[in-house]
Scaffold this motif. Structure first.
Motif, PDB file in Angstrom:
ATOM      1  N   ARG A  43       0.822  -1.202   0.000  1.00 50.15           N
ATOM      2  CA  ARG A  43       0.000   0.000   0.000  1.00 50.15           C
ATOM      3  C   ARG A  43       0.860   1.258   0.000  1.00 50.15           C
ATOM      4  O   ARG A  43       1.892   1.330   0.666  1.00 50.15           O
ATOM      5  N   TYR A  44       0.414   2.248  -0.781  1.00 53.81           N
ATOM      6  CA  TYR A  44       1.060   3.562  -0.809  1.00 53.81           C
ATOM      7  C   TYR A  44       0.214   4.525   0.019  1.00 53.81           C
ATOM      8  O   TYR A  44      -0.983   4.684  -0.242  1.00 53.81           O
ATOM      9  N   ARG A  45       0.830   5.142   1.008  1.00 46.72           N
ATOM     10  CA  ARG A  45       0.108   6.102   1.845  1.00 46.72           C
ATOM     11  C   ARG A  45       0.366   7.512   1.340  1.00 46.72           C
ATOM     12  O   ARG A  45       1.493   8.005   1.384  1.00 46.72           O
ATOM     13  N   LYS A  46      -0.688   8.143   0.841  1.00 47.75           N
ATOM     14  CA  LYS A  46      -0.565   9.511   0.361  1.00 47.75           C
ATOM     15  C   LYS A  46      -0.352  10.459   1.536  1.00 47.75           C
ATOM     16  O   LYS A  46      -0.833  10.224   2.645  1.00 47.75           O
ATOM     17  N   THR A  47       0.354  11.553   1.297  1.00 48.52           N
ATOM     18  CA  THR A  47       0.547  12.573   2.314  1.00 48.52           C
ATOM     19  C   THR A  47      -0.811  13.104   2.767  1.00 48.52           C
ATOM     20  O   THR A  47      -1.670  13.439   1.954  1.00 48.52           O
ATOM     21  N   GLY A  48      -1.026  13.099   4.076  1.00 48.29           N
ATOM     22  CA  GLY A  48      -2.278  13.571   4.625  1.00 48.29           C
ATOM     23  C   GLY A  48      -3.330  12.491   4.774  1.00 48.29           C
ATOM     24  O   GLY A  48      -4.390  12.733   5.358  1.00 48.29           O
ATOM     25  N   GLN A  49      -3.050  11.308   4.250  1.00 46.39           N
ATOM     26  CA  GLN A  49      -4.007  10.208   4.363  1.00 46.39           C
ATOM     27  C   GLN A  49      -3.802   9.479   5.681  1.00 46.39           C
ATOM     28  O   GLN A  49      -2.705   9.430   6.223  1.00 46.39           O
ATOM     29  N   GLY A  50      -4.872   8.912   6.222  1.00 48.47           N
ATOM     30  CA  GLY A  50      -4.786   8.191   7.484  1.00 48.47           C
ATOM     31  C   GLY A  50      -3.939   6.939   7.378  1.00 48.47           C
ATOM     32  O   GLY A  50      -3.675   6.429   6.285  1.00 48.47           O
ATOM     33  N   ALA A  51      -3.509   6.432   8.530  1.00 48.94           N
ATOM     34  CA  ALA A  51      -2.678   5.224   8.579  1.00 48.94           C
ATOM     35  C   ALA A  51      -3.564   4.002   8.386  1.00 48.94           C
ATOM     36  O   ALA A  51      -4.067   3.433   9.340  1.00 48.94           O
ATOM     37  N   GLY A  52      -3.770   3.625   7.132  1.00 53.37           N
ATOM     38  CA  GLY A  52      -4.621   2.477   6.838  1.00 53.37           C
ATOM     39  C   GLY A  52      -3.931   1.169   7.184  1.00 53.37           C
ATOM     40  O   GLY A  52      -2.718   1.107   7.375  1.00 53.37           O
ATOM     41  N   TYR A  53      -4.713   0.102   7.263  1.00 59.21           N
ATOM     42  CA  TYR A  53      -4.133  -1.195   7.582  1.00 59.21           C
ATOM     43  C   TYR A  53      -4.832  -2.284   6.780  1.00 59.21           C
ATOM     44  O   TYR A  53      -5.947  -2.118   6.289  1.00 59.21           O
ATOM     45  N   GLN A  54      -4.152  -3.411   6.657  1.00 54.43           N
ATOM     46  CA  GLN A  54      -4.680  -4.598   5.999  1.00 54.43           C
ATOM     47  C   GLN A  54      -4.553  -5.747   6.989  1.00 54.43           C
ATOM     48  O   GLN A  54      -3.464  -6.025   7.469  1.00 54.43           O
ATOM     49  N   THR A  55      -5.675  -6.396   7.302  1.00 56.74           N
ATOM     50  CA  THR A  55      -5.695  -7.473   8.283  1.00 56.74           C
ATOM     51  C   THR A  55      -5.978  -8.791   7.581  1.00 56.74           C
ATOM     52  O   THR A  55      -6.999  -8.938   6.913  1.00 56.74           O
ATOM     53  N   TRP A  56      -5.057  -9.744   7.733  1.00 56.36           N
ATOM     54  CA  TRP A  56      -5.170 -11.050   7.093  1.00 56.36           C
ATOM     55  C   TRP A  56      -5.823 -12.059   8.026  1.00 56.36           C
ATOM     56  O   TRP A  56      -5.538 -12.086   9.225  1.00 56.36           O
ATOM     57  N   ASN A  57      -6.668 -12.906   7.456  1.00 60.11           N
ATOM     58  CA  ASN A  57      -7.237 -14.050   8.165  1.00 60.11           C
ATOM     59  C   ASN A  57      -6.962 -15.290   7.322  1.00 60.11           C
ATOM     60  O   ASN A  57      -7.443 -15.396   6.191  1.00 60.11           O
ATOM     61  N   PHE A  58      -6.168 -16.208   7.860  1.00 65.18           N
ATOM     62  CA  PHE A  58      -5.803 -17.426   7.134  1.00 65.18           C
ATOM     63  C   PHE A  58      -6.709 -18.605   7.506  1.00 65.18           C
ATOM     64  O   PHE A  58      -6.453 -19.731   7.105  1.00 65.18           O
ATOM     65  N   GLY A  59      -7.744 -18.329   8.293  1.00 66.65           N
ATOM     66  CA  GLY A  59      -8.712 -19.366   8.618  1.00 66.65           C
ATOM     67  C   GLY A  59      -8.693 -19.829  10.055  1.00 66.65           C
ATOM     68  O   GLY A  59      -9.416 -20.759  10.419  1.00 66.65           O
ATOM     69  N   SER A  60      -7.903 -19.186  10.906  1.00 70.15           N
ATOM     70  CA  SER A  60      -7.871 -19.590  12.311  1.00 70.15           C
ATOM     71  C   SER A  60      -9.099 -19.082  13.065  1.00 70.15           C
ATOM     72  O   SER A  60      -9.334 -19.460  14.210  1.00 70.15           O
ATOM     73  N   TYR A  61      -9.891 -18.212  12.457  1.00 71.01           N
ATOM     74  CA  TYR A  61     -11.204 -17.836  12.963  1.00 71.01           C
ATOM     75  C   TYR A  61     -12.121 -17.634  11.764  1.00 71.01           C
ATOM     76  O   TYR A  61     -11.667 -17.680  10.615  1.00 71.01           O
TER      77      TYR A  61
END
Length: 200
Positions: free
Chosen positions: A155-173
């Motif tokens: 991910r590219y974070r643009k100046t002034g953009q919030g700190a986004g995140y990506q959350t992975w789920n591999f199937g443990s829930y």
């Protein structure tokens, strides 16, 4: 580098984009086996879809790393971009898919037996129709067979953009959207395949 990686609840993985004006990559730490049908989900936060790619990539030689894993010499990838395009190195891009806005759940469906895969966009097929599978390049398959392909977010974070995140789920829930018929949660790979690389 340039991403903060946290272990989330139930063994999931979260990559947080911390730095303005830079691409930030994160990889899973278990390779995808060269056979079987596997499914995982990655949820992009509401600030994350801008300039985000989710999918798989190899680890290229350290000497060729340049900005992102995707763009480094020797890198091969299979990923779904924020712009609705599926990318496979050394093959034509597949455009016309759903673009991302707001919080988005991307499902990654890997058919390693037939060397192809596709993506889900909030539970629907990425191209809005039938599950259009995309064949992988020879280079991608070679990396896969060498146990050198991992789940990836970039991910590219643009100046002034919030700190986004990506959350992975591999199937443990529980997945947000059920895995397609015939696909198993990726967390089962080490048990089902019995590969020494995965089981130690």
């Amino acid at each position: 580098g340039n991403a903060t990686i946290d272990q989330n609840d139930y063994g999931s993985l979260r990559a947080t984009s911390e730095t303005n004006g830079k691409w930030q990559s994160a990889l899973s730490n278990i390779p995808i086996p060269p056979s079987g049908k596997w499914y995982a989900e990655c949820t992009a936060s509401s600030t994350s879809p801008m300039y985000t790619h989710i999918g798989c990539a190899n680890i290229p030689p350290v000497s060729t790393l340049n900005g992102t894993i995707r763009d480094s010499t020797g890198s091969v990838r299979f990923d779904y971009g924020y712009n609705g395009t599926v990318y496979v190195d050394n093959l034509p891009n597949q455009s016309g898919g759903s673009t991302w806005s707001g919080s988005t759940v991307i499902g990654i469906c890997l058919d390693c037996d037939n060397k192809e895969g596709y993506f889900l966009h909030d539970g629907a097929n990425w191209d809005g129709g039938t599950a259009t599978k995309v064949s992988w390049s020879t280079q991608f398959v070679t990396a896969l067979e060498a146990y050198n392909v991992y789940f990836m977010s970039d991910r590219y974070r643009k100046t002034g953009q919030g700190a986004g995140y990506q959350t992975w789920n591999f199937g443990s829930y529980a997945f947000t959207h059920a895995a397609p018929t015939g696909y198993q949660p990726f967390c089962m790979a080490m048990y089902e395949k019995g590969d020494p690389v995965l089981t130690g």
